[in-house]
Design a protein around this motif. Sequence first.
Motif, PDB file in Angstrom:
ATOM      1  N   GLN A   1     -27.119 -13.896   7.334  1.00  0.00           N
ATOM      2  CA  GLN A   1     -28.516 -13.908   7.737  1.00  0.00           C
ATOM      3  C   GLN A   1     -29.072 -12.516   7.506  1.00  0.00           C
ATOM      4  OE1 GLN A   1     -29.152 -14.744  11.833  1.00  0.00           O
ATOM      5  NE2 GLN A   1     -30.756 -16.227  11.426  1.00  0.00           N
ATOM      6  N   ALA A   2     -30.190 -12.446   6.753  1.00  0.00           N
ATOM      7  CA  ALA A   2     -30.719 -11.137   6.435  1.00  0.00           C
ATOM      8  C   ALA A   2     -31.296 -10.487   7.683  1.00  0.00           C
ATOM      9  CB  ALA A   2     -31.808 -11.272   5.372  1.00  0.00           C
ATOM     10  N   ASN A   3     -31.148  -9.144   7.794  1.00  0.00           N
ATOM     11  CA  ASN A   3     -31.720  -8.358   8.892  1.00  0.00           C
ATOM     12  C   ASN A   3     -31.208  -8.784  10.256  1.00  0.00           C
ATOM     13  OD1 ASN A   3     -33.334  -6.908   7.098  1.00  0.00           O
ATOM     14  ND2 ASN A   3     -34.817  -8.573   7.070  1.00  0.00           N
ATOM     15  N   ARG A   4     -29.994  -9.332  10.322  1.00  0.00           N
ATOM     16  CA  ARG A   4     -29.398  -9.639  11.617  1.00  0.00           C
ATOM     17  C   ARG A   4     -27.923  -9.277  11.531  1.00  0.00           C
ATOM     18  NH1 ARG A   4     -27.614  -9.196  15.837  1.00  0.00           N
ATOM     19  NH2 ARG A   4     -27.903 -10.529  17.635  1.00  0.00           N
ATOM     20  N   PRO A   5     -27.588  -7.987  11.684  1.00  0.00           N
ATOM     21  CA  PRO A   5     -26.174  -7.618  11.562  1.00  0.00           C
ATOM     22  C   PRO A   5     -25.395  -7.917  12.831  1.00  0.00           C
ATOM     23  CG  PRO A   5     -27.485  -5.683  11.990  1.00  0.00           C
ATOM     24  CD  PRO A   5     -28.440  -6.814  11.905  1.00  0.00           C
ATOM     25  N   PHE A   6     -24.075  -8.065  12.660  1.00  0.00           N
ATOM     26  CA  PHE A   6     -23.164  -8.249  13.784  1.00  0.00           C
ATOM     27  C   PHE A   6     -21.818  -7.713  13.340  1.00  0.00           C
ATOM     28  CE2 PHE A   6     -21.848 -10.021  17.714  1.00  0.00           C
ATOM     29  CZ  PHE A   6     -20.535 -10.351  17.530  1.00  0.00           C
ATOM     30  N   TYR A   7     -21.267  -6.787  14.093  1.00  0.00           N
ATOM     31  CA  TYR A   7     -20.050  -6.118  13.650  1.00  0.00           C
ATOM     32  C   TYR A   7     -18.854  -6.586  14.440  1.00  0.00           C
ATOM     33  CZ  TYR A   7     -23.252  -2.947  11.366  1.00  0.00           C
ATOM     34  OH  TYR A   7     -24.236  -2.423  10.591  1.00  0.00           O
ATOM     35  N   ARG A   8     -17.705  -6.608  13.740  1.00  0.00           N
ATOM     36  CA  ARG A   8     -16.437  -6.859  14.399  1.00  0.00           C
ATOM     37  C   ARG A   8     -15.646  -5.560  14.394  1.00  0.00           C
ATOM     38  NH1 ARG A   8     -14.580 -12.872  12.830  1.00  0.00           N
ATOM     39  NH2 ARG A   8     -16.049 -12.874  11.168  1.00  0.00           N
ATOM     40  N   ILE A   9     -15.047  -5.235  15.539  1.00  0.00           N
ATOM     41  CA  ILE A   9     -14.172  -4.060  15.582  1.00  0.00           C
ATOM     42  C   ILE A   9     -12.802  -4.545  15.168  1.00  0.00           C
ATOM     43  CG2 ILE A   9     -13.253  -2.248  17.025  1.00  0.00           C
ATOM     44  CD1 ILE A   9     -15.746  -2.755  18.807  1.00  0.00           C
ATOM     45  N   VAL A  10     -12.276  -3.934  14.109  1.00  0.00           N
ATOM     46  CA  VAL A  10     -11.185  -4.560  13.370  1.00  0.00           C
ATOM     47  C   VAL A  10     -10.133  -3.515  13.023  1.00  0.00           C
ATOM     48  CG1 VAL A  10     -10.987  -4.905  10.878  1.00  0.00           C
ATOM     49  CG2 VAL A  10     -11.993  -6.672  12.285  1.00  0.00           C
TER      50      VAL A  10
ATOM     51  N   LYS B   1     -15.652   7.381  12.862  1.00  0.00           N
ATOM     52  CA  LYS B   1     -16.491   8.098  13.837  1.00  0.00           C
ATOM     53  C   LYS B   1     -17.258   7.174  14.768  1.00  0.00           C
ATOM     54  CE  LYS B   1     -18.252  11.458  11.159  1.00  0.00           C
ATOM     55  NZ  LYS B   1     -19.249  12.454  10.723  1.00  0.00           N
ATOM     56  N   PRO B   2     -17.929   6.142  14.239  1.00  0.00           N
ATOM     57  CA  PRO B   2     -18.673   5.286  15.190  1.00  0.00           C
ATOM     58  C   PRO B   2     -17.777   4.585  16.204  1.00  0.00           C
ATOM     59  CG  PRO B   2     -18.867   4.479  12.949  1.00  0.00           C
ATOM     60  CD  PRO B   2     -18.189   5.771  12.861  1.00  0.00           C
ATOM     61  N   VAL B   3     -16.583   4.180  15.747  1.00  0.00           N
ATOM     62  CA  VAL B   3     -15.674   3.525  16.691  1.00  0.00           C
ATOM     63  C   VAL B   3     -15.220   4.524  17.749  1.00  0.00           C
ATOM     64  CG1 VAL B   3     -13.408   2.451  16.919  1.00  0.00           C
ATOM     65  CG2 VAL B   3     -14.926   1.756  15.095  1.00  0.00           C
ATOM     66  N   ALA B   4     -14.962   5.775  17.308  1.00  0.00           N
ATOM     67  CA  ALA B   4     -14.546   6.799  18.271  1.00  0.00           C
ATOM     68  C   ALA B   4     -15.658   7.073  19.283  1.00  0.00           C
ATOM     69  CB  ALA B   4     -14.192   8.085  17.521  1.00  0.00           C
ATOM     70  N   LYS B   5     -16.894   7.090  18.800  1.00  0.00           N
ATOM     71  CA  LYS B   5     -18.029   7.330  19.720  1.00  0.00           C
ATOM     72  C   LYS B   5     -18.163   6.194  20.714  1.00  0.00           C
ATOM     73  CE  LYS B   5     -20.866  10.165  16.771  1.00  0.00           C
ATOM     74  NZ  LYS B   5     -22.096  10.343  16.022  1.00  0.00           N
ATOM     75  N   LEU B   6     -18.007   4.970  20.186  1.00  0.00           N
ATOM     76  CA  LEU B   6     -18.136   3.810  21.068  1.00  0.00           C
ATOM     77  C   LEU B   6     -17.058   3.820  22.139  1.00  0.00           C
ATOM     78  CD1 LEU B   6     -19.892   1.271  21.207  1.00  0.00           C
ATOM     79  CD2 LEU B   6     -18.142   0.091  19.951  1.00  0.00           C
TER      80      LEU B   6
ATOM     81  N   TYR C   1       0.843  -1.198   0.000  1.00  0.00           N
ATOM     82  CA  TYR C   1       0.000   0.000   0.000  1.00  0.00           C
ATOM     83  C   TYR C   1       0.867   1.233   0.000  1.00  0.00           C
ATOM     84  CZ  TYR C   1      -3.962  -2.936   0.901  1.00  0.00           C
ATOM     85  OH  TYR C   1      -4.930  -3.885   0.801  1.00  0.00           O
ATOM     86  N   HIS C   2       0.624   2.078  -1.008  1.00  0.00           N
ATOM     87  CA  HIS C   2       1.388   3.321  -1.107  1.00  0.00           C
ATOM     88  C   HIS C   2       0.622   4.409  -0.377  1.00  0.00           C
ATOM     89  CE1 HIS C   2       3.697   6.583  -2.675  1.00  0.00           C
ATOM     90  NE2 HIS C   2       2.649   7.117  -3.251  1.00  0.00           N
ATOM     91  N   GLY C   3       1.152   4.901   0.727  1.00  0.00           N
ATOM     92  CA  GLY C   3       0.463   5.940   1.492  1.00  0.00           C
ATOM     93  C   GLY C   3      -0.751   5.401   2.225  1.00  0.00           C
ATOM     94  N   GLY C   4      -0.787   4.096   2.481  1.00  0.00           N
ATOM     95  CA  GLY C   4      -1.918   3.537   3.207  1.00  0.00           C
ATOM     96  C   GLY C   4      -1.703   3.658   4.697  1.00  0.00           C
ATOM     97  N   TYR C   5      -2.801   3.617   5.453  1.00  0.00           N
ATOM     98  CA  TYR C   5      -2.673   3.681   6.898  1.00  0.00           C
ATOM     99  C   TYR C   5      -3.647   2.710   7.519  1.00  0.00           C
ATOM    100  CZ  TYR C   5      -6.620   6.858   6.163  1.00  0.00           C
ATOM    101  OH  TYR C   5      -7.800   7.414   5.762  1.00  0.00           O
ATOM    102  N   VAL C   6      -3.423   2.418   8.775  1.00  0.00           N
ATOM    103  CA  VAL C   6      -4.256   1.461   9.483  1.00  0.00           C
ATOM    104  C   VAL C   6      -5.428   2.200  10.099  1.00  0.00           C
ATOM    105  CG1 VAL C   6      -4.301  -0.197  11.339  1.00  0.00           C
ATOM    106  CG2 VAL C   6      -2.285   0.011   9.939  1.00  0.00           C
ATOM    107  N   ILE C   7      -6.565   1.558  10.109  1.00  0.00           N
ATOM    108  CA  ILE C   7      -7.771   2.204  10.636  1.00  0.00           C
ATOM    109  C   ILE C   7      -8.531   1.181  11.478  1.00  0.00           C
ATOM    110  CG2 ILE C   7      -9.271   1.657   8.685  1.00  0.00           C
ATOM    111  CD1 ILE C   7     -10.206   4.610   8.926  1.00  0.00           C
ATOM    112  N   LEU C   8      -9.133   1.655  12.568  1.00  0.00           N
ATOM    113  CA  LEU C   8      -9.977   0.795  13.402  1.00  0.00           C
ATOM    114  C   LEU C   8     -11.418   1.085  13.027  1.00  0.00           C
ATOM    115  CD1 LEU C   8      -8.363   1.468  16.888  1.00  0.00           C
ATOM    116  CD2 LEU C   8      -7.633  -0.125  15.169  1.00  0.00           C
ATOM    117  N   ARG C   9     -12.136   0.057  12.583  1.00  0.00           N
ATOM    118  CA  ARG C   9     -13.490   0.301  12.103  1.00  0.00           C
ATOM    119  C   ARG C   9     -14.349  -0.937  12.314  1.00  0.00           C
ATOM    120  NH1 ARG C   9     -11.830   0.172   5.799  1.00  0.00           N
ATOM    121  NH2 ARG C   9     -11.380  -2.040   5.701  1.00  0.00           N
TER     122      ARG C   9
END
Lengths: 192, 136
Positions: free
Chosen positions: B28-37, B87-92, B12-20
């Motif tokens: 499964q439809a209509n059943r979300p689950f997120y990983r903080i990554v 932003k959502p990770v920062a809020k959390l 990655y040229h000029g890439g950076y790491v991000i927490l999201r």
Amino acid sequence: MFQVIGGRSVQAARVLAPRSAVLVEAVRGRKSRTDPVAKSKVGRIKVPPPVDPVEMVVLKERYGEYQMIMRALRWQKVYAVLEFKEEMLRKKYEEDTGSLAEERARQEAQEHRVLMDLNHLENQRILKLTRTRAARNCQRKEKEILKLQEDVKNFITLENLDQRIEEALDNPQNYNFAIDKQGKVVKQTMLQ
Amino acid sequence: MVQLSSLLLKKYHGGYVILRFALAGHKQANRPFYRIVAAYNKRARDGKYLEQLGSYDPLPNICNEKLVSLNFDRIKYWIGCGAHTTKPVAKLLGLAGFFPLHPMTITDAERQRAQTELTATGTEDGLLEGRKEAEV
């Protein structure tokens, strides 16, 4: 619009049938440049949400504080990580070349020497055993050779052939014998 | 064993790491689950990440709680290595106490409070007006 679908469907198909297990959603923005605006959106003027000036001032202040604190935290974390890495390096260095490491090295060398001596003794013992065994084998081989050399005199060769045949014919050997249940052997038979 | 991923390692040229947040593929439809990554910025949202640092379940459970898990040790490490946050990770993280509270959280709460007060006073006024009309 239908022409567009022909062009976009390839991309959509590529996106919808990916090699990864994760399904990506449908392609965004199906209209091309030349497509006209939809009837329901003809007179639409997009207006950004209204901004409350009082709230904006308060928000700006809060953002300023927040960013200051975040910057400070970042730097703190950076230093913490660097210190941690330094500590790890120092520990490794200590382990490799510290005073404890020297002690351990000395002890290990001593143990090594002791084990090598034991090994040397074992090797010598086994060497002795092999030597004796080899000597015994040699003797046995010599005896066998002597026996063979004596037997050589009794061999039948091309020169002796005629002589030995005549001797064999002149002296017929009778190998027949009889034995009864008590173990008495009788060598006298009908054959001459 | 030959590491095939080494052939696919993108530079990655000029890439950076991000927490999201990344959607965990539960299919499964209509059943979300997120990983903080922690992932590179240019990677797909659900694609290969560097490390998982937690999870977030947006739907409340039986006891009306939204469950979140965070690995603070590793988050500290990544932020020390210079990772950004969305932003959502920062809020959390602000709500969790790891970061300072995000200004938008406060403003959203204030706005919501104003809204509820408005509607409460509105209904009260409406009731009063209705009673006045009835009396009249």
